[in-house]
Write an enzyme that holds these catalytic residues in place. Structure first.
Site, PDB file in Angstrom:
ATOM      1  N   MET A  24       0.843  -1.201   0.000  1.00  0.00           N
ATOM      2  CA  MET A  24       0.000   0.000   0.000  1.00  0.00           C
ATOM      3  C   MET A  24       0.878   1.250   0.000  1.00  0.00           C
ATOM      4  SD  MET A  24      -3.423  -0.885   2.056  1.00  0.00           S
ATOM      5  CE  MET A  24      -2.808  -0.650   3.717  1.00  0.00           C
ATOM      6  N   GLY A  25       2.185   1.075  -0.286  1.00  0.00           N
ATOM      7  CA  GLY A  25       3.073   2.232  -0.366  1.00  0.00           C
ATOM      8  C   GLY A  25       3.553   2.694   0.994  1.00  0.00           C
ATOM      9  N   LEU A  27       6.684   3.143   1.623  1.00  0.00           N
ATOM     10  CA  LEU A  27       7.588   1.988   1.723  1.00  0.00           C
ATOM     11  C   LEU A  27       8.674   2.194   2.783  1.00  0.00           C
ATOM     12  CD1 LEU A  27       8.030   1.206  -2.097  1.00  0.00           C
ATOM     13  CD2 LEU A  27       6.359   0.260  -0.480  1.00  0.00           C
ATOM     14  N   HIS A  28       8.980   1.108   3.475  1.00  0.00           N
ATOM     15  CA  HIS A  28      10.055   1.107   4.473  1.00  0.00           C
ATOM     16  C   HIS A  28      10.895  -0.147   4.256  1.00  0.00           C
ATOM     17  CE1 HIS A  28       7.489  -1.846   6.421  1.00  0.00           C
ATOM     18  NE2 HIS A  28       6.501  -0.951   6.484  1.00  0.00           N
ATOM     19  N   GLY A  30      10.956  -2.919   5.641  1.00  0.00           N
ATOM     20  CA  GLY A  30      10.192  -4.180   5.652  1.00  0.00           C
ATOM     21  C   GLY A  30       9.745  -4.519   4.234  1.00  0.00           C
ATOM     22  N   HIS A  31       9.180  -3.536   3.542  1.00  0.00           N
ATOM     23  CA  HIS A  31       8.759  -3.757   2.147  1.00  0.00           C
ATOM     24  C   HIS A  31       9.982  -4.114   1.284  1.00  0.00           C
ATOM     25  CE1 HIS A  31       5.548  -0.736   3.417  1.00  0.00           C
ATOM     26  NE2 HIS A  31       4.825  -1.758   3.005  1.00  0.00           N
ATOM     27  N   ASP A 145       2.080  -9.477   8.788  1.00  0.00           N
ATOM     28  CA  ASP A 145       0.636  -9.671   8.675  1.00  0.00           C
ATOM     29  C   ASP A 145       0.394 -11.166   8.491  1.00  0.00           C
ATOM     30  OD1 ASP A 145      -0.255  -6.729   8.449  1.00  0.00           O
ATOM     31  OD2 ASP A 145       1.387  -6.919   7.039  1.00  0.00           O
ATOM     32  N   ILE A 171      10.701  -7.478   9.593  1.00  0.00           N
ATOM     33  CA  ILE A 171      11.844  -6.573   9.758  1.00  0.00           C
ATOM     34  C   ILE A 171      11.484  -5.561  10.853  1.00  0.00           C
ATOM     35  CG2 ILE A 171      13.348  -4.887   8.606  1.00  0.00           C
ATOM     36  CD1 ILE A 171      13.596  -7.798   7.549  1.00  0.00           C
ATOM     37  N   MET A 179       8.530  -2.834  11.772  1.00  0.00           N
ATOM     38  CA  MET A 179       8.343  -1.688  10.871  1.00  0.00           C
ATOM     39  C   MET A 179       6.938  -1.705  10.301  1.00  0.00           C
ATOM     40  SD  MET A 179      11.878  -1.259   8.854  1.00  0.00           S
ATOM     41  CE  MET A 179      13.380  -0.982   9.777  1.00  0.00           C
TER      42      MET A 179
HETATM   43  P1  AMP Z   1       1.438  -2.954   3.476  1.00  0.00           P
HETATM   44  O1  AMP Z   1       1.998  -1.902   2.569  1.00  0.00           O
HETATM   45  O2  AMP Z   1       1.429  -2.559   4.915  1.00  0.00           O
HETATM   46  O3  AMP Z   1       0.124  -3.509   2.982  1.00  0.00           O
HETATM   47  O4  AMP Z   1       2.450  -4.168   3.412  1.00  0.00           O
HETATM   48  C1  AMP Z   1       2.805  -4.751   2.188  1.00  0.00           C
HETATM   49  C2  AMP Z   1       3.537  -6.033   2.472  1.00  0.00           C
HETATM   50  O5  AMP Z   1       4.704  -5.754   3.240  1.00  0.00           O
HETATM   51  C3  AMP Z   1       2.701  -7.022   3.278  1.00  0.00           C
HETATM   52  O6  AMP Z   1       2.917  -8.335   2.774  1.00  0.00           O
HETATM   53  C4  AMP Z   1       3.258  -6.854   4.672  1.00  0.00           C
HETATM   54  O7  AMP Z   1       3.113  -8.015   5.475  1.00  0.00           O
HETATM   55  C5  AMP Z   1       4.713  -6.600   4.376  1.00  0.00           C
HETATM   56  N1  AMP Z   1       5.349  -5.916   5.506  1.00  0.00           N
HETATM   57  C6  AMP Z   1       4.922  -4.779   6.115  1.00  0.00           C
HETATM   58  N2  AMP Z   1       5.720  -4.490   7.152  1.00  0.00           N
HETATM   59  C7  AMP Z   1       6.668  -5.457   7.209  1.00  0.00           C
HETATM   60  C8  AMP Z   1       7.773  -5.720   8.063  1.00  0.00           C
HETATM   61  N3  AMP Z   1       8.068  -4.937   9.094  1.00  0.00           N
HETATM   62  N4  AMP Z   1       8.530  -6.812   7.825  1.00  0.00           N
HETATM   63  C9  AMP Z   1       8.228  -7.642   6.790  1.00  0.00           C
HETATM   64  N5  AMP Z   1       7.194  -7.450   5.951  1.00  0.00           N
HETATM   65  C10 AMP Z   1       6.424  -6.375   6.150  1.00  0.00           C
END
Ligand code: AMP
Length: 275
Positions: A24-25, A27-28, A30-31, A145, A171, A179
């Site tokens: 969903m953008g 980005l950090h 983790g992404h 998640d 991460i 994150m």
């Molecule tokens: P989101 O943008 O929050 O929907 O996350 C996109 C993808 O990144 C999802 O598969 C999340 O589980 C993964 N994600 C988000 N935060 C982390 C993190 N800290 N470590 C690993 N994966 C992550």
């Protein structure tokens, strides 16, 4: 790196292996770790950035969800991917924005689903649509998640989709906080308290392993979080890693995880650790 707004703009050779990393953008790292993992599995990577309306409840933060497209594009350019997919809403929802395709059932109603009733139906719907449009060989989701990852695996299985789903480890910041794009909602004081979530998960994990007393340990966890400054604990549970069913008996706690969700002000944090 090509920025595309429509799936028809993807070109690929028969031998190409395409990995999708949906986001969903905002980005950090983790992404970015998901993208680095994708590089190990495929020669083409597509990252989608789409804040999906159907997975937000009425009182949730769809309008205010952090959006940083310029910074996201720079990060993606630097890490090196093939496509950024910024879909137009009408490609994802040609019949209008509503939940329609797939009901996740019980597994989508527990844990996160209790507080966010339509969340996983919305997630499953948009991910299924991405799979139909982009036809990836592989898709990567974070264990941050974990319930989402489990539900996507189940959906792929239910529909017999020819896609490999890979889970990526969480991460964390230096102090252990997982994150998340939503961490920017935390003020300075809340940010300090936030690290107690991961510390408490690890502490309770030890307690369960040492005492085998699940109920007492979980009650203790909630108490610790509230005393640390969290204003509400939505859940703190030990569940089977495959079915996500609650575990009340230590003998059956192999292959289990501790899951929690708690509020700091209006910000809801989630985390999990493997037992
Ligand atoms: P989101 O943008 O929050 O929907 O996350 C996109 C993808 O990144 C999802 O598969 C999340 O589980 C993964 N994600 C988000 N935060 C982390 C993190 N800290 N470590 C690993 N994966 C992550």
């Amino acid at each position: 790196m090509q920025i595309i707004k429509h799936s028809s703009l993807i070109t690929r050779n028969i031998s190409d292996k395409l990995t999708l990393v949906p986001t969903m953008g905002a980005l950090h790292d983790g992404h970015l770790s998901l993208i680095n993992l994708a590089k190990q599995y495929s020669n083409k990577i597509i990252v989608s950035i789409f804040v999906n309306p159907t997975q937000f409840g009425e009182n949730e933060d769809f309008e205010t969800y952090p959006r940083n497209i310029e910074s996201d594009l720079n990060k993606l350019k630097n890490i090196g991917i093939d496509y950024v997919y910024l879909p137009l809403v009408n490609e994802i929802y040609p019949d209008g924005i509503k939940i329609q395709q797939y009901k996740t059932g019980e597994i989508g109603e527990i844990l996160e689903g209790k507080t966010r009733p339509h969340f996983f139906d919305g997630v499953a719907q948009v991910v299924k649509r991405f799979f139909e449009l982009l036809k990836p060989d592989i898709a990567i989701f974070g264990e941050k998640d974990f319930q989402q990852l489990t539900i996507i695996k189940k959906m792929v299985n239910d529909f017999k989709l020819d896609i490999k789903i890979i889970g990526a480890p969480i991460i964390r910041e230096k102090d252990g906080l997982a994150m998340s794009s939503r961490n920017i909602y935390l003020n300075k004081q809340q940010r300090l308290i936030a690290s107690e979530l991961y510390k408490t998960l690890n502490w309770i994990k030890k307690q369960i392993k040492n005492t085998h007393q699940i109920d007492v340990s979980l009650l203790n966890a909630k108490k610790i979080l509230l005393e640390s400054g969290f204003n509400k604990v939505d859940y703190f549970k030990l569940c089977d890693s495959s079915t996500l069913q609650e575990i009340n008996n230590y003998q059956t706690s192999d292959n289990s995880r501790l899951f929690c969700a708690a509020y700091l002000g209006n910000t809801r944090l989630i985390d999990n650790v493997v037992i």
